[in-house]
Design a protein around this motif. Sequence first.
Motif, PDB file in Angstrom:
ATOM      1  N   TYR A   1       0.818  -1.211   0.000  1.00  0.00           N
ATOM      2  CA  TYR A   1       0.000   0.000   0.000  1.00  0.00           C
ATOM      3  C   TYR A   1       0.849   1.258   0.000  1.00  0.00           C
ATOM      4  O   TYR A   1       1.763   1.399   0.812  1.00  0.00           O
ATOM      5  CB  TYR A   1      -0.909   0.034   1.223  1.00  0.00           C
ATOM      6  CG  TYR A   1      -1.827  -1.147   1.308  1.00  0.00           C
ATOM      7  CD1 TYR A   1      -2.908  -1.271   0.442  1.00  0.00           C
ATOM      8  CD2 TYR A   1      -1.615  -2.147   2.251  1.00  0.00           C
ATOM      9  CE1 TYR A   1      -3.760  -2.354   0.515  1.00  0.00           C
ATOM     10  CE2 TYR A   1      -2.464  -3.238   2.333  1.00  0.00           C
ATOM     11  CZ  TYR A   1      -3.526  -3.338   1.456  1.00  0.00           C
ATOM     12  OH  TYR A   1      -4.358  -4.412   1.523  1.00  0.00           O
ATOM     13  N   PHE A   2       0.486   2.170  -0.884  1.00  0.00           N
ATOM     14  CA  PHE A   2       1.089   3.501  -0.876  1.00  0.00           C
ATOM     15  C   PHE A   2      -0.007   4.502  -0.564  1.00  0.00           C
ATOM     16  O   PHE A   2      -1.085   4.460  -1.150  1.00  0.00           O
ATOM     17  CB  PHE A   2       1.710   3.838  -2.235  1.00  0.00           C
ATOM     18  CG  PHE A   2       2.166   5.266  -2.307  1.00  0.00           C
ATOM     19  CD1 PHE A   2       3.430   5.616  -1.873  1.00  0.00           C
ATOM     20  CD2 PHE A   2       1.320   6.267  -2.778  1.00  0.00           C
ATOM     21  CE1 PHE A   2       3.851   6.940  -1.910  1.00  0.00           C
ATOM     22  CE2 PHE A   2       1.736   7.590  -2.806  1.00  0.00           C
ATOM     23  CZ  PHE A   2       3.002   7.928  -2.378  1.00  0.00           C
ATOM     24  N   LEU A   3       0.282   5.390   0.338  1.00  0.00           N
ATOM     25  CA  LEU A   3      -0.736   6.354   0.751  1.00  0.00           C
ATOM     26  C   LEU A   3      -0.105   7.734   0.873  1.00  0.00           C
ATOM     27  O   LEU A   3       0.848   7.928   1.634  1.00  0.00           O
ATOM     28  CB  LEU A   3      -1.311   5.911   2.101  1.00  0.00           C
ATOM     29  CG  LEU A   3      -2.327   6.775   2.811  1.00  0.00           C
ATOM     30  CD1 LEU A   3      -3.519   7.079   1.919  1.00  0.00           C
ATOM     31  CD2 LEU A   3      -2.795   6.079   4.073  1.00  0.00           C
ATOM     32  N   GLN A   4      -0.622   8.689   0.093  1.00  0.00           N
ATOM     33  CA  GLN A   4      -0.173  10.076   0.260  1.00  0.00           C
ATOM     34  C   GLN A   4      -1.130  10.747   1.226  1.00  0.00           C
ATOM     35  O   GLN A   4      -2.292  10.976   0.898  1.00  0.00           O
ATOM     36  CB  GLN A   4      -0.127  10.807  -1.072  1.00  0.00           C
ATOM     37  CG  GLN A   4       0.407  12.222  -0.907  1.00  0.00           C
ATOM     38  CD  GLN A   4       0.698  12.900  -2.228  1.00  0.00           C
ATOM     39  OE1 GLN A   4       1.195  12.274  -3.155  1.00  0.00           O
ATOM     40  NE2 GLN A   4       0.374  14.178  -2.328  1.00  0.00           N
ATOM     41  N   MET A   5      -0.644  11.046   2.406  1.00  0.00           N
ATOM     42  CA  MET A   5      -1.509  11.608   3.439  1.00  0.00           C
ATOM     43  C   MET A   5      -1.611  13.126   3.317  1.00  0.00           C
ATOM     44  O   MET A   5      -0.903  13.748   2.541  1.00  0.00           O
ATOM     45  CB  MET A   5      -0.988  11.225   4.831  1.00  0.00           C
ATOM     46  CG  MET A   5      -1.259   9.777   5.212  1.00  0.00           C
ATOM     47  SD  MET A   5      -3.011   9.333   5.195  1.00  0.00           S
ATOM     48  CE  MET A   5      -3.527   9.726   6.871  1.00  0.00           C
ATOM     49  N   GLU A   6      -2.495  13.695   4.138  1.00  0.00           N
ATOM     50  CA  GLU A   6      -2.763  15.136   4.073  1.00  0.00           C
ATOM     51  C   GLU A   6      -1.646  15.966   4.690  1.00  0.00           C
ATOM     52  O   GLU A   6      -1.534  17.156   4.410  1.00  0.00           O
ATOM     53  CB  GLU A   6      -4.090  15.474   4.753  1.00  0.00           C
ATOM     54  CG  GLU A   6      -4.245  14.976   6.195  1.00  0.00           C
ATOM     55  CD  GLU A   6      -4.820  13.567   6.261  1.00  0.00           C
ATOM     56  OE1 GLU A   6      -4.780  12.874   5.230  1.00  0.00           O
ATOM     57  OE2 GLU A   6      -5.293  13.164   7.326  1.00  0.00           O
ATOM     58  N   ASP A   7      -0.846  15.369   5.539  1.00  0.00           N
ATOM     59  CA  ASP A   7       0.282  16.114   6.107  1.00  0.00           C
ATOM     60  C   ASP A   7       1.295  15.137   6.703  1.00  0.00           C
ATOM     61  O   ASP A   7       1.091  13.923   6.684  1.00  0.00           O
ATOM     62  CB  ASP A   7      -0.178  17.174   7.129  1.00  0.00           C
ATOM     63  CG  ASP A   7      -0.899  16.589   8.342  1.00  0.00           C
ATOM     64  OD1 ASP A   7      -0.586  15.447   8.734  1.00  0.00           O
ATOM     65  OD2 ASP A   7      -1.770  17.280   8.905  1.00  0.00           O
TER      66      ASP A   7
ATOM     67  N   ALA B   1       0.052  13.178   9.883  1.00  0.00           N
ATOM     68  CA  ALA B   1      -0.838  12.076   9.517  1.00  0.00           C
ATOM     69  C   ALA B   1      -0.042  10.912   8.939  1.00  0.00           C
ATOM     70  O   ALA B   1      -0.352   9.745   9.199  1.00  0.00           O
ATOM     71  CB  ALA B   1      -1.877  12.556   8.508  1.00  0.00           C
TER      72      ALA B   1
ATOM     73  N   ALA C   1      -0.231   7.263  10.348  1.00  0.00           N
ATOM     74  CA  ALA C   1      -0.747   6.164   9.524  1.00  0.00           C
ATOM     75  C   ALA C   1       0.207   4.978   9.517  1.00  0.00           C
ATOM     76  O   ALA C   1      -0.240   3.824   9.584  1.00  0.00           O
ATOM     77  CB  ALA C   1      -0.998   6.653   8.102  1.00  0.00           C
TER      78      ALA C   1
ATOM     79  N   ALA D   1      -5.891   9.405  11.467  1.00  0.00           N
ATOM     80  CA  ALA D   1      -4.718   9.029  10.672  1.00  0.00           C
ATOM     81  C   ALA D   1      -4.182   7.653  11.099  1.00  0.00           C
ATOM     82  O   ALA D   1      -3.838   6.824  10.260  1.00  0.00           O
ATOM     83  CB  ALA D   1      -3.636  10.098  10.791  1.00  0.00           C
TER      84      ALA D   1
ATOM     85  N   ARG E   1     -11.422  11.146   1.454  1.00  0.00           N
ATOM     86  CA  ARG E   1     -10.887   9.851   1.034  1.00  0.00           C
ATOM     87  C   ARG E   1     -11.984   8.788   1.021  1.00  0.00           C
ATOM     88  O   ARG E   1     -11.904   7.798   0.326  1.00  0.00           O
ATOM     89  CB  ARG E   1      -9.784   9.462   2.034  1.00  0.00           C
ATOM     90  CG  ARG E   1      -8.693   8.605   1.477  1.00  0.00           C
ATOM     91  CD  ARG E   1      -7.543   8.528   2.475  1.00  0.00           C
ATOM     92  NE  ARG E   1      -6.625   9.639   2.328  1.00  0.00           N
ATOM     93  CZ  ARG E   1      -6.205  10.422   3.313  1.00  0.00           C
ATOM     94  NH1 ARG E   1      -6.617  10.244   4.540  1.00  0.00           N
ATOM     95  NH2 ARG E   1      -5.371  11.392   3.069  1.00  0.00           N
TER      96      ARG E   1
ATOM     97  N   GLN F   1      -8.005   1.097  -3.557  1.00  0.00           N
ATOM     98  CA  GLN F   1      -6.598   0.738  -3.370  1.00  0.00           C
ATOM     99  C   GLN F   1      -6.368  -0.711  -3.830  1.00  0.00           C
ATOM    100  O   GLN F   1      -5.369  -1.013  -4.480  1.00  0.00           O
ATOM    101  CB  GLN F   1      -6.239   0.869  -1.882  1.00  0.00           C
ATOM    102  CG  GLN F   1      -4.769   0.658  -1.581  1.00  0.00           C
ATOM    103  CD  GLN F   1      -3.979   1.958  -1.592  1.00  0.00           C
ATOM    104  OE1 GLN F   1      -4.511   2.998  -1.293  1.00  0.00           O
ATOM    105  NE2 GLN F   1      -2.717   1.906  -1.946  1.00  0.00           N
TER     106      GLN F   1
END
Lengths: 392, 275
Positions: A67-73, A76, A80, B75, B112, B261
């Motif tokens: 899994y790749f996840l671009q978070m909001e900051d 986060a 995560a 998060a 999201r 995903q």
Amino acid sequence: MQAFDNSRGIGARKANFTPGLKLMSGNDAIAEGALYAGCRFYAGYPITPSSEVAETLAKRLPELGGYFLQMEDEIASMAAILGASLAGAKVMTATSGPGFSLKQENIGYGCIAEIPCVIVNVMRGGPSTGVPTKPSQGDVMQARWGTHGDHPIVVFTPDSIEELFWETVRAFNIAERYRTPVILLADEIIGHMRERLFLPKPATVNVQNRRRPRRDAGDYSAYQVPRSLVPVIPDYGEGYRFHVTGLAHDETGFPTNDPAVIEDQILRLHRKIDMGFNDIVKWEAYDLEDAEIVLVSYGSSARAARAAVTRLRASGKKVGLFRLKTMWPFPEQQIRKLAKQAKAIVVPEMNMGQIVLEVERLAGGACPVIAVNRVDTEMLSPKQIIKAVKEL
Amino acid sequence: MTFNYQQYLRNDNLPHIWCPGCSHGIVTKGILRAVDSLGWQKDDMCFVSGIGCASRLPGYIDANTLHTTHGRALAFATGVKMVKSNMHVVIVSGDGDSLAIGGNHFLHSCRRNIDMTLIIFNNNIYGMTGGQTSPTTPFGATTTTQPYGNIENSIDAVNLAMAAGATFVARTTAYHVTQMDKIFAQALAHKGFSVVDVMCDCWTAYGRRNSFKSQVDMLERYKDNTVRLEKWNKMSEEERAGKTPIGVFLDVQRPEYCEEQHKVIERAMSAPSEH
């Protein structure tokens, strides 16, 4: 779409790696090292000069069922990866100076809750937004003391593309073995430059997997301390139903205000890393046997230091290099010993003098300790180091 | 037959830390009744919280539980949910935790549309830290950090959640227990990001300072000051003054994050690698 079988665990796919000789950037080598080590979850926020780590993993992780996840900051992102790690994944995030500052509170959470994770900081000039596209080694003490409270930390400082790859693998292994966050402290120079790297066959890479509890859920306590001092914590969803908190906690994982229990916990966090010292702390001794002048350096500054040693040796000076591959915990005994043998120690680094203070403290006056610093965003040159040595 | 709450609680950890008169217990029971009505298994549930009074709730529930840093519960929960996407993930969070320090995560979790439920214990105050102004403190109310009366406008979590893209949005109160049970069950069962704003009270830190004689007084104002959404929609602007609508504001389906995903993974795994 339930077709994707989550129960088989992430990263169950056969390895999609093509071994062989590559020309690769440091940031890409970090990404590949992570994949080889079994990283299957990445969360991050774009920041120069670390962004290529994310970009490469955005493409590569899904190919491996990860899994790749671009978070909001940045905050986060750090949160995560901690959640994902508790759910059973090997996890990483990458950032640079300002982002590293933002992550600190949750890095501390990872330390007290004992959550394996790897945090990459490709350092850039600071303070604040500083110089995004230029190198610096200004985050040495931030890596050590950036969070609040007393806890040990593990920090690696590789100095080449080849080493970035292998030290990333090792960072994951140490994180899993000791259930602790591990920081990979790179800098803009090695992050962006390209060198040869021989990518191994995946089966030839030593990979540490997380130890799972053997007890039944009934007589299990999440933070029970075994002889290794590293608690065996199961993944969420395996039937153990345990509690994790950032508050000081006892063996059950629930908060406590008992001074004795709190002290025990803090001391144990330190002891588990102390016990692993020989496993965790690595260095390179370069021309040290008969060295009268010892350079102590790390990261890209150590590349200049190595060049300086070669040139100084050619002119007959007995100079050697002690290169920190692991910065924290600090190789205290080794530095003490060197200080007693050497006529002087010279510490080249791209900051106003951070590791030099540690060296000075350990030398305890046994020999002079000289700082060689550069903060104009240009790389430290061998010439500058040679000049300092000749002036001794 | 009385409902057996004990089966879902870590009875060793009780009594809880909440003050006498706190409505968090009422909301907690509502969550447990909803969980029970859906037949969720304890091993498949993960309760996540940040910091604050409500955030101590996971410690009392016999499930996978995670008490995180202030504002960051969503998060952390996102990481858990992505790796264990079959798990039911519920986030319990106060108004300060979810809308002030966690405001950014709130917006982006809505956007999201990851399949989790956020339950906001909205008591208009920072209770655990002793009664400071929160983003939902009403204009003019007195707090320890606005001793002359609050001069900031408050956030409406329902409007914010809808604007940000949550796919299930509702509001209820600790007084309307029957409605609360129903809404919780709907929210938990909803596929996508669901938000429930629960109006509840902190008499200790808010009520006493704002002339409420008792906790009962505070709860009863919900009877007088809230209006079912169906009725609200037929009311004029004048009739709406001083009232708050409660009910389900939004219940729609949009692509869910974990599923998307997994599609990405299927695509990437079946594509010939250029690596």
